[in-house]
Scaffold this active site. Structure first.
Site, PDB file in Angstrom:
ATOM      1  N   HIS A 308       5.023 -24.802  29.476  1.00 29.23           N
ATOM      2  CA  HIS A 308       4.823 -25.466  27.792  1.00 29.23           C
ATOM      3  C   HIS A 308       3.801 -25.342  26.918  1.00 29.23           C
ATOM      4  O   HIS A 308       2.658 -25.625  27.390  1.00 29.23           O
ATOM      5  CB  HIS A 308       6.414 -26.122  27.518  1.00 29.23           C
ATOM      6  CG  HIS A 308       6.326 -26.454  25.832  1.00 29.23           C
ATOM      7  ND1 HIS A 308       5.982 -26.499  24.987  1.00 29.23           N
ATOM      8  CD2 HIS A 308       7.600 -25.453  25.730  1.00 29.23           C
ATOM      9  CE1 HIS A 308       6.718 -25.826  23.762  1.00 29.23           C
ATOM     10  NE2 HIS A 308       7.345 -25.643  23.956  1.00 29.23           N
ATOM     11  N   ASP A 366      14.553 -23.985  27.872  1.00 27.23           N
ATOM     12  CA  ASP A 366      15.527 -23.070  28.237  1.00 27.23           C
ATOM     13  C   ASP A 366      15.878 -22.477  29.507  1.00 27.23           C
ATOM     14  O   ASP A 366      17.023 -21.600  29.459  1.00 27.23           O
ATOM     15  CB  ASP A 366      14.666 -21.826  27.775  1.00 27.23           C
ATOM     16  CG  ASP A 366      14.510 -21.610  25.862  1.00 27.23           C
ATOM     17  OD1 ASP A 366      15.244 -22.237  25.156  1.00 27.23           O
ATOM     18  OD2 ASP A 366      13.337 -21.594  25.335  1.00 27.23           O
TER      19      ASP A 366
HETATM   20  N1  CMC Z   1       5.092 -20.095  36.091  1.00 21.94           N
HETATM   21  C1  CMC Z   1       3.781 -19.989  37.035  1.00 21.94           C
HETATM   22  N2  CMC Z   1       2.558 -20.552  36.676  1.00 21.94           N
HETATM   23  C2  CMC Z   1       2.622 -20.667  35.023  1.00 21.94           C
HETATM   24  C3  CMC Z   1       3.848 -20.785  34.378  1.00 21.94           C
HETATM   25  C4  CMC Z   1       5.091 -20.324  35.202  1.00 21.94           C
HETATM   26  N3  CMC Z   1       6.436 -20.064  34.155  1.00 21.94           N
HETATM   27  N4  CMC Z   1       3.487 -20.887  33.042  1.00 21.94           N
HETATM   28  C5  CMC Z   1       1.536 -21.581  32.999  1.00 21.94           C
HETATM   29  N5  CMC Z   1       1.754 -21.001  34.217  1.00 21.94           N
HETATM   30  C6  CMC Z   1       0.379 -20.749  34.669  1.00 21.94           C
HETATM   31  C7  CMC Z   1      -0.831 -19.670  33.950  1.00 21.94           C
HETATM   32  O1  CMC Z   1      -1.252 -18.548  34.965  1.00 21.94           O
HETATM   33  C8  CMC Z   1      -2.009 -20.588  34.443  1.00 21.94           C
HETATM   34  O2  CMC Z   1      -2.471 -20.836  35.649  1.00 21.94           O
HETATM   35  P1  CMC Z   1      -4.018 -20.874  35.525  1.00 21.94           P
HETATM   36  O3  CMC Z   1      -4.757 -22.210  34.897  1.00 21.94           O
HETATM   37  O4  CMC Z   1      -3.988 -20.557  37.120  1.00 21.94           O
HETATM   38  O5  CMC Z   1      -4.769 -19.377  35.067  1.00 21.94           O
HETATM   39  C9  CMC Z   1      -1.464 -22.231  33.645  1.00 21.94           C
HETATM   40  O6  CMC Z   1      -0.418 -22.253  34.772  1.00 21.94           O
HETATM   41  C10 CMC Z   1      -1.556 -22.620  32.256  1.00 21.94           C
HETATM   42  O7  CMC Z   1      -0.359 -21.632  31.787  1.00 21.94           O
HETATM   43  P2  CMC Z   1      -1.252 -20.908  29.904  1.00 21.94           P
HETATM   44  O8  CMC Z   1       0.242 -19.831  29.798  1.00 21.94           O
HETATM   45  O9  CMC Z   1      -2.520 -21.184  29.766  1.00 21.94           O
HETATM   46  O10 CMC Z   1      -0.834 -21.463  29.454  1.00 21.94           O
HETATM   47  P3  CMC Z   1       0.464 -21.460  27.972  1.00 21.94           P
HETATM   48  O11 CMC Z   1      -0.192 -23.006  27.877  1.00 21.94           O
HETATM   49  O12 CMC Z   1      -0.287 -20.565  27.391  1.00 21.94           O
HETATM   50  O13 CMC Z   1       1.677 -20.913  28.448  1.00 21.94           O
HETATM   51  C11 CMC Z   1       3.598 -20.821  28.226  1.00 21.94           C
HETATM   52  C12 CMC Z   1       3.187 -21.392  28.096  1.00 21.94           C
HETATM   53  C13 CMC Z   1       5.194 -21.488  28.121  1.00 21.94           C
HETATM   54  C14 CMC Z   1       3.990 -19.143  27.466  1.00 21.94           C
HETATM   55  C15 CMC Z   1       3.881 -19.918  29.490  1.00 21.94           C
HETATM   56  O14 CMC Z   1       4.322 -21.798  29.901  1.00 21.94           O
HETATM   57  C16 CMC Z   1       4.785 -19.257  29.761  1.00 21.94           C
HETATM   58  O15 CMC Z   1       4.407 -17.964  30.120  1.00 21.94           O
HETATM   59  N6  CMC Z   1       6.270 -19.634  31.389  1.00 21.94           N
HETATM   60  C17 CMC Z   1       7.388 -19.224  31.324  1.00 21.94           C
HETATM   61  C18 CMC Z   1       7.906 -18.743  29.716  1.00 21.94           C
HETATM   62  C19 CMC Z   1       8.858 -19.803  29.279  1.00 21.94           C
HETATM   63  O16 CMC Z   1       9.383 -20.329  29.725  1.00 21.94           O
HETATM   64  N7  CMC Z   1       8.641 -19.802  27.839  1.00 21.94           N
HETATM   65  C20 CMC Z   1       9.133 -20.360  26.692  1.00 21.94           C
HETATM   66  C21 CMC Z   1       8.947 -22.001  25.991  1.00 21.94           C
HETATM   67  S1  CMC Z   1       9.712 -23.341  25.213  1.00 21.94           S
HETATM   68  C22 CMC Z   1      10.876 -22.636  24.321  1.00 21.94           C
HETATM   69  C23 CMC Z   1       9.861 -22.289  23.468  1.00 21.94           C
HETATM   70  O17 CMC Z   1       9.597 -23.401  22.381  1.00 21.94           O
HETATM   71  O18 CMC Z   1       9.639 -21.333  22.966  1.00 21.94           O
END
Ligand code: CMC
Length: 431
Positions: A308, A366
């Site tokens: 998240h 989710d």
């Molecule tokens: N699986 C594998 N690796 C992950 C995941 C995941 N689900 N989420 C983040 N990472 C890794 C990412 O690759 C990164 O690694 P590094 O630092 O080595 O580059 C690190 O963790 C930080 O990730 P980020 O993308 O910079 O983090 P963010 O805050 O921009 O993204 C997120 C948050 C929710 C978009 C992401 O965790 C994700 O894509 N999760 C899967 C989709 C998901 O379940 N979304 C629902 C969110 S809850 C509902 C809502 O409130 O909308």
């Protein structure tokens, strides 16, 4: 925003600029950069808004490190266990928990606005049967502005109120109709003797040919899903609603914009994406392969339902949702469902894996909501519409707050331009 006792100093070359600092009720201080461009001629740069407060708000507070979510100061776990969705809607919209009389009045108003204009049925019939229900919802909610002209004058607080009630009341009807249309069943009219969640289940699962009794445990679980998704401060779809509204667009157009944004798999579409991922994994023995892919930097695959932007500790909504998932799975006796077995084992293995521990990637709301909705019999395409109908009250409350703020102005971010500098047009024969 009263506290300007503190300030920050920004030095650019020889010149220093004092920037006021405001302290919120709880949470990190914010540095006010509104006058920076006028004074220093520079913009700030923050793609993804990871360090930028776009507004002030009194509605919802999140502490992502501590796993805290408060609506008007009340913790989400207390609201989910002691309250119910329409009471939380009242709280979000009006700032305080209602008295018994206020709640009765509010429930009555919402219940009596659940039908949609009969002519809107034709809108649904214009869509292909296989349209995603989110596509239908974006269209139909946007079309509400063509049907409810008496609540589109945003300068009139009474019209804003009526539009808010209409949106909260009609969204379950619209979501259920989108579902019924997609499976070729007749639309089911709302029933005023049922509560909000039970009525939604009735509109989705009953058919004219036989009697349908809403199971109270499922209605309670549905209500919890609504409650846990009701608001989440300045997330992508809420910010979209606020940005759309900042130009003076009508409420139905703004909420349609929010629905469009919510659809994406990184936001509200994650519950559908998560269930599809669980189906793709298919059996417990394939989990290590998918965990390895999620960890592989060269593979774009991510474990959906994990991680998240704000919660770097447990998602407090996920904790409550997990309890609900256990209750529903117990009731429906689906513990032998392979998808749900994969979900349980995936959760266990990811939570023990150093990659997910180090990056603080926990199951989010989710992950569990998808499991509950699957067990209830909803197709995955309905997961995000259910999120959208739950979040409508959050969008509406934030929209009302924005319009009531005398300081509100059109949202207009700046950019770091990296394209060509000015150059002269070249005639086609000379290119
Ligand atoms: N699986 C594998 N690796 C992950 C995941 C995941 N689900 N989420 C983040 N990472 C890794 C990412 O690759 C990164 O690694 P590094 O630092 O080595 O580059 C690190 O963790 C930080 O990730 P980020 O993308 O910079 O983090 P963010 O805050 O921009 O993204 C997120 C948050 C929710 C978009 C992401 O965790 C994700 O894509 N999760 C899967 C989709 C998901 O379940 N979304 C629902 C969110 S809850 C509902 C809502 O409130 O909308």
């Amino acid at each position: 925003m009263a506290d300007t006792a503190k300030s920050a100093t920004l030095t650019i070359g020889e010149q220093s600029y004092d920037l006021p600092i405001y302290s919120p009720t709880v949470g990190p201080d914010v540095v006010d950069i509104r006058k920076l461009y006028g004074q220093a001629g520079v913009f700030t740069y923050d793609p993804g808004f990871t360090s930028t407060a776009s507004c002030d708000s009194t509605i919802t507070f999140i502490d992502g490190d501590e796993g805290v979510l408060l609506h008007r100061g009340y913790p989400i776990d207390q609201l989910a266990s002691k309250s119910h969705y329409l009471e939380v809607c009242y709280l979000l919209m009006y700032g305080e928990l209602p008295t018994a009389a206020e709640l009765e009045d509010f429930e009555n108003t919402i219940t009596r606005h659940t039908m949609i204009h009969e002519q809107m049925h034709n809108f649904f019939r214009g869509f292909r049967r296989d349209a995603h229900p989110m596509a239908t919802m974006v269209g139909v909610v946007g079309a509400m502005s063509a049907f409810y002209h008496d609540s589109t004058d945003i300068s009139d607080p009474r019209q804003r109120e009526i539009a808010s009630h209409r949106l909260i009341a009609k969204m379950p009807t619209i979501a259920a109709m989108a579902y019924k249309y997609s499976i070729g069943q007749p639309f089911v009219y709302p029933r005023n003797d049922l509560d909000y969640a039970a009525n939604f289940l009735h509109m989705c699962f009953s058919v004219p040919a036989e009697k349908y009794e809403v199971n109270p445990i499922l209605a309670r679980a549905m209500d919890r899903i609504f409650t846990l998704h009701a608001d989440h401060e300045q997330n992508a779809s809420t910010s979209t609603v606020r940005l759309a509204s900042s130009s003076g667009a009508n409420p139905f157009a703004c909420i349609a914009a929010g629905i469009a944004c919510l659809w994406g798999p990184a936001h509200g579409g994650a519950n559908q994406a998560c269930l599809e991922m669980l189906k793709e994994i298919g059996s417990v023995d394939r989990i290590p392969e998918f965990i390895a892919r999620a960890k592989d930097k060269n593979d774009p695959f991510r474990l959906m339902g994990f991680g998240h932007r704000v919660y770097k500790n447990r998602d407090p909504r996920a904790t409550v949702m997990k309890q609900s998932a256990d209750e529903v799975l117990d009731l429906l006796g689906v513990e032998n469902n392979p998808i749900l077995q994969v979900a349980k084992e995936l959760e266990k293995q990811a939570l023990e894996d150093p990659y997910f521990i180090d990056k603080k990637l926990f199951p989010n709301v989710d992950f569990y909501s998808g499991i509950i909705l699957e067990a209830m019999g909803f197709p995955t395409s309905m997961f995000t519409p259910i999120f959208a109908l739950s979040r409508t009250v959050g969008w509406v409350s934030q929209w009302k707050e924005q319009l009531a703020d005398p300081q509100h102005k059109i949202g207009r971010p700046r950019q770091l331009y990296l394209g060509s500098a000015q150059r002269d047009y070249t005639d086609i024969e000379n290119r």
